[in-house]
Design a protein around this motif. Structure first.
Motif, short mmCIF file in Angstrom:
data_model
loop_
_atom_site.label_atom_id
_atom_site.label_comp_id
_atom_site.label_asym_id
_atom_site.label_seq_id
_atom_site.Cartn_x
_atom_site.Cartn_y
_atom_site.Cartn_z
N MET A 1 0.84 -1.16 0.00
CA MET A 1 0.00 0.00 0.00
C MET A 1 0.89 1.24 0.00
N ARG A 2 0.57 2.21 -0.86
CA ARG A 2 1.33 3.46 -0.92
C ARG A 2 0.47 4.58 -0.33
N VAL A 3 1.00 5.27 0.65
CA VAL A 3 0.28 6.36 1.30
C VAL A 3 0.94 7.67 0.87
N LEU A 4 0.14 8.59 0.38
CA LEU A 4 0.66 9.88 -0.05
C LEU A 4 0.47 10.91 1.05
N ASP A 5 1.46 11.75 1.22
CA ASP A 5 1.41 12.80 2.23
C ASP A 5 1.22 14.14 1.52
N PRO A 6 0.07 14.81 1.69
CA PRO A 6 -0.21 16.05 0.96
C PRO A 6 0.40 17.30 1.60
N THR A 7 1.18 17.16 2.63
CA THR A 7 1.72 18.34 3.29
C THR A 7 2.80 19.00 2.42
N PHE A 8 2.92 20.28 2.59
CA PHE A 8 3.89 21.08 1.86
C PHE A 8 5.27 20.82 2.45
N GLU A 9 6.24 20.52 1.60
CA GLU A 9 7.55 20.10 2.09
C GLU A 9 8.53 21.24 2.33
N GLU A 10 8.34 22.38 1.70
CA GLU A 10 9.27 23.48 1.89
C GLU A 10 8.98 24.21 3.20
N THR A 11 10.00 24.85 3.71
CA THR A 11 9.81 25.64 4.92
C THR A 11 9.11 26.94 4.56
N ALA A 12 8.04 27.23 5.26
CA ALA A 12 7.28 28.45 4.98
C ALA A 12 8.07 29.67 5.45
N VAL A 13 8.03 30.71 4.63
CA VAL A 13 8.67 31.96 4.99
C VAL A 13 7.78 32.69 5.97
N GLY A 14 8.36 33.22 7.01
CA GLY A 14 7.59 33.94 8.02
C GLY A 14 6.90 35.16 7.45
N PHE A 15 5.76 35.48 7.97
CA PHE A 15 5.00 36.63 7.52
C PHE A 15 4.73 37.53 8.72
N VAL A 16 5.09 38.78 8.57
CA VAL A 16 4.82 39.75 9.62
C VAL A 16 3.84 40.77 9.04
N PRO A 17 2.62 40.82 9.56
CA PRO A 17 1.65 41.76 9.00
C PRO A 17 2.07 43.20 9.29
N PRO A 18 1.69 44.11 8.42
CA PRO A 18 2.03 45.52 8.66
C PRO A 18 1.28 46.03 9.89
N PRO A 19 1.72 47.14 10.45
CA PRO A 19 1.01 47.67 11.61
C PRO A 19 -0.41 48.10 11.23
N ARG A 20 -1.30 47.96 12.18
CA ARG A 20 -2.70 48.35 11.97
C ARG A 20 -2.79 49.86 11.81
N LEU A 21 -3.63 50.31 10.87
CA LEU A 21 -3.85 51.74 10.71
C LEU A 21 -4.56 52.28 11.94
N GLU A 22 -4.15 53.43 12.40
CA GLU A 22 -4.82 54.02 13.56
C GLU A 22 -6.15 54.63 13.17
#
Length: 91
Positions: A1-22
């Motif tokens: 039996m062959r089981v496939l793994d659908p997870t993404f193999e690359e390391t995700a780049v961090g995301f920093v959201p911009p500051p909230r508008l005042e």
């Protein structure tokens, strides 16, 4: 039996959201629509609310060329000049 793994193999780049508008006062807000039927009236009303209720100086509405694909490079380049962006679907 062959089981496939659908997870993404690359390391995700961090995301920093911009500051909230005042405040939205005097800002330019971009609206990117996928073009489905339900978006036209919603975004027209949203533009009115943003201008009249929050003092937004400018609202830029853009329509993607393909409703199921990411926005085109030209739209994304233009968005760099907006203070904030809103996207939505019309289903």
């Amino acid at each position: 039996m062959r089981v496939l793994d659908p997870t993404f193999e690359e390391t995700a780049v961090g995301f920093v959201p911009p500051p909230r508008l005042e405040s939205l006062q005097g800002t330019t807000i971009g609206i990117i629509s996928n073009g489905k039927e339900g978006t036209a009236h919603l975004f027209a009303h949203l533009e009115q609310v943003l201008r009249e209720g929050f003092g937004v100086a400018g609202v830029v509405q853009r329509l993607k060329g393909n409703l199921s694909a990411p926005a085109e490079r030209a739209i994304m380049d233009e968005a760099a000049g907006w203070d904030a962006a809103i996207t939505g679907v019309g289903d």
